[in-house]
Every structure is written in structure tokens, then in C-alpha cells.
Design a protein around this motif. Structure first.
Motif, PDB file in Angstrom:
ATOM      1  N   GLN A 167       0.813  -1.206   0.000  1.00 53.67           N
ATOM      2  CA  GLN A 167       0.000   0.000   0.000  1.00 53.67           C
ATOM      3  C   GLN A 167       0.849   1.260   0.000  1.00 53.67           C
ATOM      4  N   ALA A 168       2.053   1.181   0.545  1.00 56.12           N
ATOM      5  CA  ALA A 168       2.909   2.365   0.608  1.00 56.12           C
ATOM      6  C   ALA A 168       3.624   2.646  -0.700  1.00 56.12           C
ATOM      7  N   THR A 169       3.810   1.632  -1.546  1.00 57.97           N
ATOM      8  CA  THR A 169       4.568   1.818  -2.783  1.00 57.97           C
ATOM      9  C   THR A 169       3.745   1.528  -4.030  1.00 57.97           C
ATOM     10  N   GLN A 170       2.440   1.305  -3.900  1.00 58.46           N
ATOM     11  CA  GLN A 170       1.637   0.988  -5.071  1.00 58.46           C
ATOM     12  C   GLN A 170       1.568   2.170  -6.027  1.00 58.46           C
ATOM     13  N   THR A 171       1.490   1.862  -7.303  1.00 59.98           N
ATOM     14  CA  THR A 171       1.421   2.882  -8.338  1.00 59.98           C
ATOM     15  C   THR A 171      -0.038   3.184  -8.677  1.00 59.98           C
ATOM     16  N   VAL A 172      -0.244   4.131  -9.574  1.00 62.05           N
ATOM     17  CA  VAL A 172      -1.611   4.565  -9.870  1.00 62.05           C
ATOM     18  C   VAL A 172      -2.446   3.450 -10.490  1.00 62.05           C
ATOM     19  N   THR A 173      -1.838   2.611 -11.312  1.00 62.97           N
ATOM     20  CA  THR A 173      -2.612   1.532 -11.929  1.00 62.97           C
ATOM     21  C   THR A 173      -3.133   0.555 -10.886  1.00 62.97           C
ATOM     22  N   VAL A 174      -2.301   0.264  -9.888  1.00 62.01           N
ATOM     23  CA  VAL A 174      -2.727  -0.638  -8.817  1.00 62.01           C
ATOM     24  C   VAL A 174      -3.739   0.052  -7.911  1.00 62.01           C
ATOM     25  N   ALA A 175      -3.510   1.326  -7.606  1.00 60.31           N
ATOM     26  CA  ALA A 175      -4.435   2.059  -6.731  1.00 60.31           C
ATOM     27  C   ALA A 175      -5.819   2.154  -7.342  1.00 60.31           C
ATOM     28  N   ILE A 176      -5.898   2.424  -8.642  1.00 58.33           N
ATOM     29  CA  ILE A 176      -7.206   2.531  -9.299  1.00 58.33           C
ATOM     30  C   ILE A 176      -7.929   1.189  -9.282  1.00 58.33           C
ATOM     31  N   ALA A 177      -7.184   0.100  -9.450  1.00 56.25           N
ATOM     32  CA  ALA A 177      -7.816  -1.222  -9.467  1.00 56.25           C
ATOM     33  C   ALA A 177      -8.393  -1.605  -8.117  1.00 56.25           C
ATOM     34  N   SER A 178      -7.928  -0.978  -7.039  1.00 56.77           N
ATOM     35  CA  SER A 178      -8.411  -1.324  -5.694  1.00 56.77           C
ATOM     36  C   SER A 178      -9.222  -0.199  -5.074  1.00 56.77           C
ATOM     37  N   PHE A 179      -9.849   0.627  -5.911  1.00 58.04           N
ATOM     38  CA  PHE A 179     -10.607   1.771  -5.414  1.00 58.04           C
ATOM     39  C   PHE A 179     -11.826   1.337  -4.602  1.00 58.04           C
ATOM     40  N   SER A 180     -12.166   2.190  -3.620  1.00 58.81           N
ATOM     41  CA  SER A 180     -13.411   2.060  -2.880  1.00 58.81           C
ATOM     42  C   SER A 180     -14.267   3.290  -3.171  1.00 58.81           C
ATOM     43  N   GLY A 181     -15.564   3.076  -3.368  1.00 57.99           N
ATOM     44  CA  GLY A 181     -16.445   4.170  -3.738  1.00 57.99           C
ATOM     45  C   GLY A 181     -17.203   4.741  -2.564  1.00 57.99           C
ATOM     46  N   ALA A 182     -18.050   5.720  -2.858  1.00 55.53           N
ATOM     47  CA  ALA A 182     -18.830   6.386  -1.820  1.00 55.53           C
ATOM     48  C   ALA A 182     -19.976   5.526  -1.334  1.00 55.53           C
ATOM     49  N   LEU A 183     -20.480   4.612  -2.183  1.00 58.80           N
ATOM     50  CA  LEU A 183     -21.598   3.758  -1.800  1.00 58.80           C
ATOM     51  C   LEU A 183     -21.111   2.339  -1.544  1.00 58.80           C
ATOM     52  N   PRO A 184     -21.564   1.697  -0.476  1.00 62.34           N
ATOM     53  CA  PRO A 184     -21.145   0.323  -0.202  1.00 62.34           C
ATOM     54  C   PRO A 184     -21.732  -0.647  -1.215  1.00 62.34           C
ATOM     55  N   ASN A 185     -21.014  -1.745  -1.431  1.00 56.94           N
ATOM     56  CA  ASN A 185     -21.470  -2.828  -2.311  1.00 56.94           C
ATOM     57  C   ASN A 185     -21.774  -2.342  -3.724  1.00 56.94           C
ATOM     58  N   GLN A 186     -21.089  -1.328  -4.165  1.00 52.46           N
ATOM     59  CA  GLN A 186     -21.257  -0.837  -5.540  1.00 52.46           C
ATOM     60  C   GLN A 186     -19.887  -0.506  -6.112  1.00 52.46           C
ATOM     61  N   GLU A 187     -19.657  -0.997  -7.304  1.00 56.36           N
ATOM     62  CA  GLU A 187     -18.372  -0.738  -7.958  1.00 56.36           C
ATOM     63  C   GLU A 187     -18.238   0.762  -8.228  1.00 56.36           C
ATOM     64  N   PRO A 188     -17.132   1.387  -7.796  1.00 58.71           N
ATOM     65  CA  PRO A 188     -17.007   2.856  -7.934  1.00 58.71           C
ATOM     66  C   PRO A 188     -16.575   3.260  -9.345  1.00 58.71           C
ATOM     67  N   TYR A 189     -17.442   3.045 -10.321  1.00 56.14           N
ATOM     68  CA  TYR A 189     -17.080   3.340 -11.699  1.00 56.14           C
ATOM     69  C   TYR A 189     -16.742   4.825 -11.889  1.00 56.14           C
ATOM     70  N   THR A 190     -17.541   5.689 -11.315  1.00 55.61           N
ATOM     71  CA  THR A 190     -17.309   7.121 -11.533  1.00 55.61           C
ATOM     72  C   THR A 190     -16.004   7.576 -10.903  1.00 55.61           C
ATOM     73  N   ALA A 191     -15.678   7.079  -9.717  1.00 61.93           N
ATOM     74  CA  ALA A 191     -14.407   7.431  -9.083  1.00 61.93           C
ATOM     75  C   ALA A 191     -13.234   6.870  -9.870  1.00 61.93           C
ATOM     76  N   VAL A 192     -13.394   5.652 -10.387  1.00 65.23           N
ATOM     77  CA  VAL A 192     -12.334   5.063 -11.216  1.00 65.23           C
ATOM     78  C   VAL A 192     -12.130   5.882 -12.483  1.00 65.23           C
ATOM     79  N   MET A 193     -13.218   6.327 -13.102  1.00 64.09           N
ATOM     80  CA  MET A 193     -13.115   7.152 -14.299  1.00 64.09           C
ATOM     81  C   MET A 193     -12.478   8.505 -13.988  1.00 64.09           C
ATOM     82  N   ALA A 194     -12.778   9.064 -12.821  1.00 63.94           N
ATOM     83  CA  ALA A 194     -12.147  10.328 -12.428  1.00 63.94           C
ATOM     84  C   ALA A 194     -10.650  10.143 -12.232  1.00 63.94           C
ATOM     85  N   ALA A 195     -10.261   9.060 -11.576  1.00 63.80           N
ATOM     86  CA  ALA A 195      -8.829   8.791 -11.394  1.00 63.80           C
ATOM     87  C   ALA A 195      -8.154   8.524 -12.734  1.00 63.80           C
ATOM     88  N   GLY A 196      -8.825   7.787 -13.610  1.00 66.92           N
ATOM     89  CA  GLY A 196      -8.267   7.548 -14.936  1.00 66.92           C
ATOM     90  C   GLY A 196      -8.088   8.826 -15.728  1.00 66.92           C
TER      91      GLY A 196
END
Length: 294
Positions: free
Chosen positions: A237-266
Motif C-alpha cells: 500500500q505504501a509503494t503501489q502505483t496509480v494503476t494498482v491504486a485505481i484497481a483497488s478503489f473504494s467508492g462512496a456507496l457500499p457494495n457498488q463498484e465505484p465506476y465514476t471514481a475510477v473514471m475520475a482517477a483515470g
């Protein structure tokens, strides 16, 4: 009648030639438009989704009807477990180190392979190019075992060293063709003026090779920036790059894939690279084609 017939024939040929040239030009523009739309449509959809509210993630309009910046705040929100800001720093750090070390080693290796005559030179070049053909997935297990034994898992060197080995073949291959096309007379003239071989290389060859070196630097940085497979297995977690961080994103709503946050990071990750390529596109093209013609 005899005078007007050749004129009509010439006018007919000119008309056919003009129509053919217009058709070729129109076809070129149509093909270019198809390629541009094909390449830019996914990027545009990513940017558009990044500005959509979470409850309108799957909205099918061409642009956001209720644009918001909340997804970008979610991407940088560490309270949800996302470490996107740290991942950006890690990617910049690893990319810059990989690019600098890859260029330092690659420039001298490419110059030696292009200018010097020694035994097994072509075998060495073949081995360097062959190394780039190994799939990354085949290297994961030995690299993981090696770095585990060295205690490097989760350290920057575990990300930098493999990336350098991936960048070096690209650097050497690009620069060898460029150095081969440079005339020997330039170095001979510099030596006749009193320069040593090292001074001739530094003062004459390197400035002329700047377009190719610049192009190689951009391609090496982008390759390191986009690398995912190695980083996902050898970082924490301390050395992960952006590609790894985006793949492990958590969103604002539980039990829902954070597509919009992933798109913002992308969008944050991709837009600077697109801008950089657009700004330096002339130098990139000049560097890629400088060794292609004499």
C-alpha cells in the motif's frame, strides 16, 4: 475538328485526374476521422463518466446532464481507503528513476552497438531485443521469489529494476538505428579540432541525438507509468502505483463498484500524458523517424 479533339481529350484526362485526386483526398480524411473517433471515443466516455453523479453512472447521454466534481474528491479521499495521491507520487518517482537510468545505460549501449566493431555484436543486439519478447506474466514468479529472498517486496527497487529491464530494449532499439545513420565525419572533425572521444560524444553526438533521446524518454516514462502486472505483485500500500491504486478503489456507496471514481482517477492519470504528447508531438515524430531515412 482536328485541333479541338486533342484539347477535349486533355481536358477529359485532367477532369478524371482531378476527380481521382479529390476522391483520394476525401478517402484520406474519412479514414483519419474514423481512426480519430475510434481512439478518442473511449477517452471521451471516460471523461464524461468522471463528471456524472454516482446515481447516474450508467446515464446514456453523450455529456453529463448534472456534472459534478464529487468523483474527483472521492478519488483523493483517504478516509475510504484510497491512497491515490500517494500512488501518483510513487508512479512519478518510479517513472522518473526508470527513465533516467534507462537512458543513461541505453544511450551508451546503443552508441557502442552502432559505432564499435566487436565480436558477437549482432548476437548481443539480438539478445537485447529478444529479452523484450518475454511476457511479463512469465517473470512474475521468479521475480517474486528473488525479491522475497532479498526482502525487497514492497520496496521501490522491486519496481524500478524490472521496469528498467523492460525499458532498456526499447531504448537501445530506438537509438541504435539513429546512431547508425549519423556520419562518422562529425566525430572525426571534432577529434581533429582537439576533442577526445568522450568530448566528441558529449559535445557533438548527444546534441544531435536529442530528438531521439527525447522521444525514447517519453516512451520509457509512459511504459513505466502504465505498468500494472509487476506493480500489483511486488508493491504494497505504501509503494503501489496509480494503476494498482485505481484497481483497488473504494467508492462512496457500499457494495457498488465505484465506476465514476475510477473514471475520475483515470482522467487525472491520462490527461497529463495526452497533453504532454500533444505538446511534444513534433519532437516525438522527429525522433521516431530520424533513424529511418538517411
Amino acid at each position: 475538328m482536328s485541333a479541338t479533339a486533342p484539347a477535349r481529350t486533355a481536358a477529359s484526362r485532367a477532369s478524371r485526374t482531378s476527380r481521382k485526386e479529390n476522391w483520394f483526398l476525401a478517402r484520406t480524411y474519412i479514414q483519419a476521422a474514423i481512426i480519430v473517433i475510434w481512439c478518442l471515443l473511449p477517452f471521451y466516455w471516460m471523461v464524461a463518466t468522471a463528471f456524472r453523479p454516482v446515481d447516474l453512472t450508467f446515464e446514456t447521454t453523450l455529456w453529463p446532464t448534472q456534472p459534478t466534481l464529487g468523483n474527483f474528491r472521492t478519488a483523493f479521499d483517504t478516509s475510504m481507503g484510497n491512497q491515490f495521491g500517494l500512488a501518483l507520487f510513487n508512479s512519478f518517482f518510479v517513472g522518473i528513476i526508470v527513465t533516467v537510468l534507462g537512458l543513461v545505460v541505453g544511450v551508451f549501449a546503443a552508441y557502442a552497438l552502432a559505432r564499435l566493431n566487436f565480436r558477437f555484436k549482432f548476437m548481443v543486439l539480438g539478445i537485447i531485443l529478444g529479452a523484450s519478447m518475454f511476457p511479463g506474466v512469465a517473470l512474475i514468479t521468479p521475480l517474486f521469489q528473488l525479491f522475497t529472498g532479498l526482502g525487497w517486496i514492497g520496496q521501490y527497487q522491486a519496481l524500478i529494476i524490472p521496469n528498467i529491464s523492460f525499458v532498456l530494449p526499447l531504448t537501445v532499439y530506438t537509438l541504435v538505428s539513429f546512431f547508425r545513420e549519423m556520419p562518422w565525419e562529425l566525430e572525426e572533425a571534432a577529434r581533429m579540432d582537439g576533442c577526445t572521444p568522450a568530448q566528441a560524444f558529449r559535445k557533438v553526438i548527444l546534441p544531435l541525438a536529442a530528438p531521439a533521446v527525447f522521444t525514447t524518454a517519453i516512451l520509457a516514462f509512459i511504459a513505466s507509468w502504465n505498468e500494472f502486472l509487476i506493480a500489483s505483485q511486488l508493491s504494497n500500500q505504501a509503494t503501489q502505483t496509480v494503476t494498482v491504486a485505481i484497481a483497488s478503489f473504494s467508492g462512496a456507496l457500499p457494495n457498488q463498484e465505484p465506476y465514476t471514481a475510477v473514471m475520475a482517477a483515470g482522467t487525472i492519470v491520462t490527461v497529463p500524458l495526452v497533453i504532454m504528447v500533444l505538446i511534444f508531438q513534433r519532437k516525438i515524430v522527429a525522433g521516431l523517424t530520424s533513424g529511418g531515412v538517411k
